[in-house]
Every structure is written in structure tokens, then in C-alpha cells.
Design an enzyme around this catalytic site. Structure first.
Site, short mmCIF file in Angstrom:
data_model
loop_
_atom_site.label_atom_id
_atom_site.label_comp_id
_atom_site.label_asym_id
_atom_site.label_seq_id
_atom_site.Cartn_x
_atom_site.Cartn_y
_atom_site.Cartn_z
N TYR A 136 0.80 -1.23 0.00
CA TYR A 136 0.00 0.00 0.00
C TYR A 136 0.83 1.28 0.00
O TYR A 136 0.27 2.37 -0.12
CB TYR A 136 -1.00 -0.02 1.16
CG TYR A 136 -2.22 -0.86 0.85
CD1 TYR A 136 -2.10 -2.23 0.71
CD2 TYR A 136 -3.47 -0.29 0.68
CE1 TYR A 136 -3.20 -3.02 0.40
CE2 TYR A 136 -4.57 -1.06 0.38
CZ TYR A 136 -4.43 -2.42 0.24
OH TYR A 136 -5.53 -3.19 -0.07
N ASP A 220 -2.06 -18.71 1.02
CA ASP A 220 -2.97 -19.53 0.19
C ASP A 220 -3.59 -20.65 1.04
O ASP A 220 -4.80 -20.91 0.97
CB ASP A 220 -2.25 -20.09 -1.06
CG ASP A 220 -0.86 -20.64 -0.78
OD1 ASP A 220 -0.38 -20.52 0.37
OD2 ASP A 220 -0.24 -21.19 -1.72
N ASP A 244 -6.20 -7.38 3.39
CA ASP A 244 -7.32 -6.85 2.60
C ASP A 244 -8.07 -8.00 1.95
O ASP A 244 -9.30 -8.08 2.03
CB ASP A 244 -6.78 -5.89 1.53
CG ASP A 244 -7.89 -5.40 0.62
OD1 ASP A 244 -8.93 -4.98 1.14
OD2 ASP A 244 -7.73 -5.48 -0.62
C1 IPM Z 1 -10.69 -2.01 2.35
C2 IPM Z 1 -10.72 -1.48 0.94
C3 IPM Z 1 -9.56 -0.50 0.72
C4 IPM Z 1 -8.27 -1.27 0.90
C5 IPM Z 1 -9.58 0.21 -0.64
C6 IPM Z 1 -10.87 0.95 -0.88
C7 IPM Z 1 -8.43 1.16 -0.79
O1 IPM Z 1 -10.70 -2.51 0.04
O2 IPM Z 1 -10.72 -1.20 3.29
O3 IPM Z 1 -10.67 -3.23 2.54
O4 IPM Z 1 -7.77 -1.89 -0.06
O5 IPM Z 1 -7.74 -1.25 1.99
MN MN Z 2 -10.90 -4.49 0.95
#
Ligand code: IPM
Ligand code: MN
Ligand code: NAD
Length: 348
Positions: A136, A220, A244
């Protein structure tokens, strides 16, 4: 007095936050909680009109003047690259250094789980997702763009401090909630450098928590076992991207994204609470979206603000509505967003 910043955002973020706000206002009446709310209209509409996603000075303002942030969702098809979403949500996570993304996964009624033969007590774990590093950071670049020789790199960043603090947070979380097992998940068989750092950090920190049983799974394999044997898990700690992905999978076990709550937490500092789901443009403004994820998120926020009785009461109100089938269509009911809000209010 606790000051709450409210950012409904876009799409169904607006619909569901309206309901959790009604619940929080009722909490003020019933528990004399003295929550004060300030709403911010940040989202696609403002971005398209004024070119502003996150106004300057936002981080300082939140740190200085607020106790928590209640967030809806961001994302709008009129902003194809979702630039405003990154500039609002990801910027708040990074700028306020909200390093722990805590996503509890709980099943309130067996009929909400798509798996066969799963009982409510079988799905009860929390994913602690690293929230400020990894993929990220969007580090990388492009070379010879648009030519046959184009090269793109996307670099993950994992720091010793960042990995240590999220692993420590996960152990502390386990202790606080009476959990006895912590599973760390990575892809260290392939991503050797970051994997090695996570492996060493996990082993070194585990020594200080002899009461917690530790395990490791490649990501996985975690996906497989989360579906086959969800009851094996109590707390899972993993990096930003894997966290995520697995929390959407985990949301499916509890009835879908409409039921999943989360907190972006920095202990002892202003933290941001949001449902796991996005802005779901097709459902926006139609009184269809499930507000329970947002209401459960508000309950997490209440707990963070040390309003534990209020938090439990709100959570129990949601559980009661689920059991009575007072729900939106995504989890088998017939009610609209507002009517579910009403049903939860009626239990308070
Ligand atoms: C989440 C979302 C976000 C992320 C996106 C909208 C940037 O998918 O909060 O899970 O990837 O963290
Ligand atoms: Mn997400
Ligand atoms: P989404 O979470 O909006 O929707 C995924 C699926 O789940 C859709 O079928 C949707 O209808 C359903 N769903 C989600 N929340 C629901 C609810 N409360 N009630 C009933 N059904 C619900 O994810 P997406 O479609 O991949 O993304 C839409 C937009 O939201 C994109 O712009 C994306 O970037 C953004 N997004 C934002 C956040 C956030 O703000 N935290 C999180 C995820 C996605």
C-alpha cells in the site's frame, strides 16, 4: 465529552452511516454518552466540484480536536482512478499512522453462513491487518511507458518497526480478548526478504507471550483452511494486502460484506472506524444496503472510547435483529436500510 468526526463518503457509505448515526444519537440519550458529532462532506462530489479530496490541515485537526472518526465508504464511477478515495481513506490511514486494521469476523446466525454445517461458535476470529506499509505504500515506477519495452515495478515496503508493532498488537489483542491462539500468515516461501523479516519478528515476539499458542500458514493455505475449518482460528495477523484480501473472504463466512466491521487503530490516539465494504454504487440511495456492518463498526468505536456498556448493547441489538430476521435482502430479509436502522433502534 467525546468528539466524533463523521465522514459518510460516497454511495452506500452515506446510506449506512445515516443509520449508525441514528444509533449513536440514541446511545447519547440512553447512556448519557455525551458524544458530539461533526460531519465532513468529503468524497467524490466535493472532489469533482472543488478538486479537494482531503483538505489541508486535516491530520492536525483530527489529532488535536477529535477522539474518533466514523467513516462510511469512498469510491465513485465518475472518478475512474478512484484518486479521491486514496487521497481520503488511504491518506488518513497513513497520515494518522493507524497501523492496526482490526477486522472481527463473527457469525450471528447459522443461516448467514454459506458453508454447510457451520455453527455460530465456529466462526469467531479477528484478522489484525498491518495498515501502513506493504504493497500500500505504492512505491515503484514505470519505464518506457506505452512502448513494447515497458517495465513497471511495484515495491512492497516492510520495516522492522512496522512489522514488530503489528505483531505485538496482535499478541496484545489476543490477551485482551481472552484468545489463546495467534496465526501469522505470509508468503515467505516465495517473498523471501519480507517473509524472513515477518518470520523472525513473529518468533522473537512470541517468546514474550508464552500463554499464546502460535502457528504459521502461507496465505494460500490460510484461505483454504478459513473455509474448511474456520473454527481453528482465533486471531490472525498478516500484512496489508493479504489482510485486505482475506477479510473479504472472511466477510463471506459471516453473511457478506454488509455484516463486516473494522477499526483502523492507533492505540491511545484518534482512530478511524469503517465497515469493510465499499461504496457499492449500484445500491446507492436505494434503501437496499445493509447498515449492520456500519452499526457494528459504531459499536467498535464505542468500545474504543471506553463506552463498553453502550458497545455491547448496540451489538446485542444487531444480533437480536439478525435472529428475528429483521434484515436487508443480502442476508435473507425483506427490510430496507432505514427499516433495519429502526429495528435496531427499537432494541435500544
Ligand atoms: C478495504 C478497501 C480499501 C483497501 C480500498 C478501498 C483502498 O478494500 O478497506 O478493505 O484496499 O484497503
Ligand atoms: Mn478491501
Ligand atoms: P463493495 O464493497 O462496494 O461491493 C462488493 C459487493 O458487496 C457488491 O455486490 C455490493 O453490492 C455488496 N455489498 C457491499 N456492501 C454491502 C452492504 N452494506 N449491503 C449489501 N450489499 C453490500 O466493493 P466494490 O464493488 O469492489 O467497490 C465499489 C467501490 O467501493 C469501488 O470504488 C471501490 O474502490 C470502493 N471501496 C471502498 C472501500 C472503502 O471505502 N473502505 C472498500 C472497498 C471498496
Amino acid at each position: 465529552m467525546k468528539r466524533i468526526a463523521v465522514i459518510p463518503g460516497d454511495g452506500i457509505g452515506i446510506d449506512v452511516t445515516r443509520e449508525s448515526m441514528r444509533v449513536l444519537r440514541r446511545v447519547n440519550d440512553v447512556f448519557s454518552a455525551r458524544l458530539e458529532f461533526v460531519e465532513f462532506d468529503w468524497g467524490a462530489e466535493k472532489y469533482l466540484k472543488e478538486g479537494i479530496a482531503l483538505p489541508p490541515g486535516a491530520f492536525e485537526m483530527f489529532r488535536k480536536d477529535f477522539d474518533a472518526i466514523l467513516f462510511g465508504a469512498v469510491g465513485d464511477p465518475r472518478v475512474p482512478d478512484q484518486r479521491h478515495a486514496a487521497e481520503i481513506l488511504l491518506a488518513l490511514r497513513f497520515g494518522l499512522d493507524l497501523y492496526a486494521n482490526v477486522r472481527p469476523v463473527r457469525l450471528f446466525d447459522e443461516k448467514l453462513c454459506p458453508l454447510k454445517g457451520v455453527r455460530v461458535e465456529d466462526v469467531n476470529f479477528t484478522v489484525v491487518r498491518e495498515n501502513t506499509e506493504g504493497a500500500y505504500v505504492n512505491s515503484g515506477g514505470v519505464f518506457k511507458k506505452g512502448t513494447d519495452d515497458e517495465v513497471a515495478t511495484q515495491v512492497e515496503i516492510h520495516t522492522r518497526k512496522g512489522v514488530d508493532r503489528i505483531i505485538e498488537y496482535a499478541f496484545e489483542y489476543a490477551l485482551r480478548y481472552g484468545k489463546t491462539k495467534l496465526c501469522m500468515s505470509d508468503k515467505s516461501n516465495v517473498m523471501g526478504y519480507a517473509g524472513d523479516l515477518w518470520q523472525r519478528s513473529f518468533k522473537e515476539i512470541a517468546v514474550h507471550y508464552p500463554e499464546i499458542e502460535t502457528s504459521h500458514l502461507y496465505i494460500d493455505a490460510l484461505c483454504l483452511l478459513m473455509v474448511r475449518q474456520p473454527k481453528d482460528f482465533q486471531v490472525i495477523v498478516t500484512n496489508n494486502m493479504f489482510g485486505d484480501i482475506v477479510t473479504d473472504l472472511a466477510a463471506a463466512l459471516q453473511g457478506g460484506l454488509g455484516m463486516a466491521a473494522s477499526g483502523n487503530i492507533r492505540p491511545d490516539a484518534v482512530s478511524l472506524f469503517e465497515p469493510v465494504h465499499g461504496s457499492s454504487p449500484p445500491l446507492a440511495g436505494k434503501n437496499i444496503a445493509n447498515p449492520m456492518g456500519s452499526i457494528l463498526t459504531a459499536a467498535m468505536m464505542l468500545e474504543h472510547l471506553e463506552l463498553n456498556d453502550a458497545a455491547r448493547t448496540v451489538e446485542n441489538a444487531v444480533i437480536a435483529c439478525v435472529k428475528e430476521g429483521k434484515t436487508t435482502q443480502d442476508i435473507g430479509g425483506t427490510l430496507g436500510t432505514r427499516e433495519v436502522g429502526e429495528a435496531v433502534l427499537a432494541k435500544l
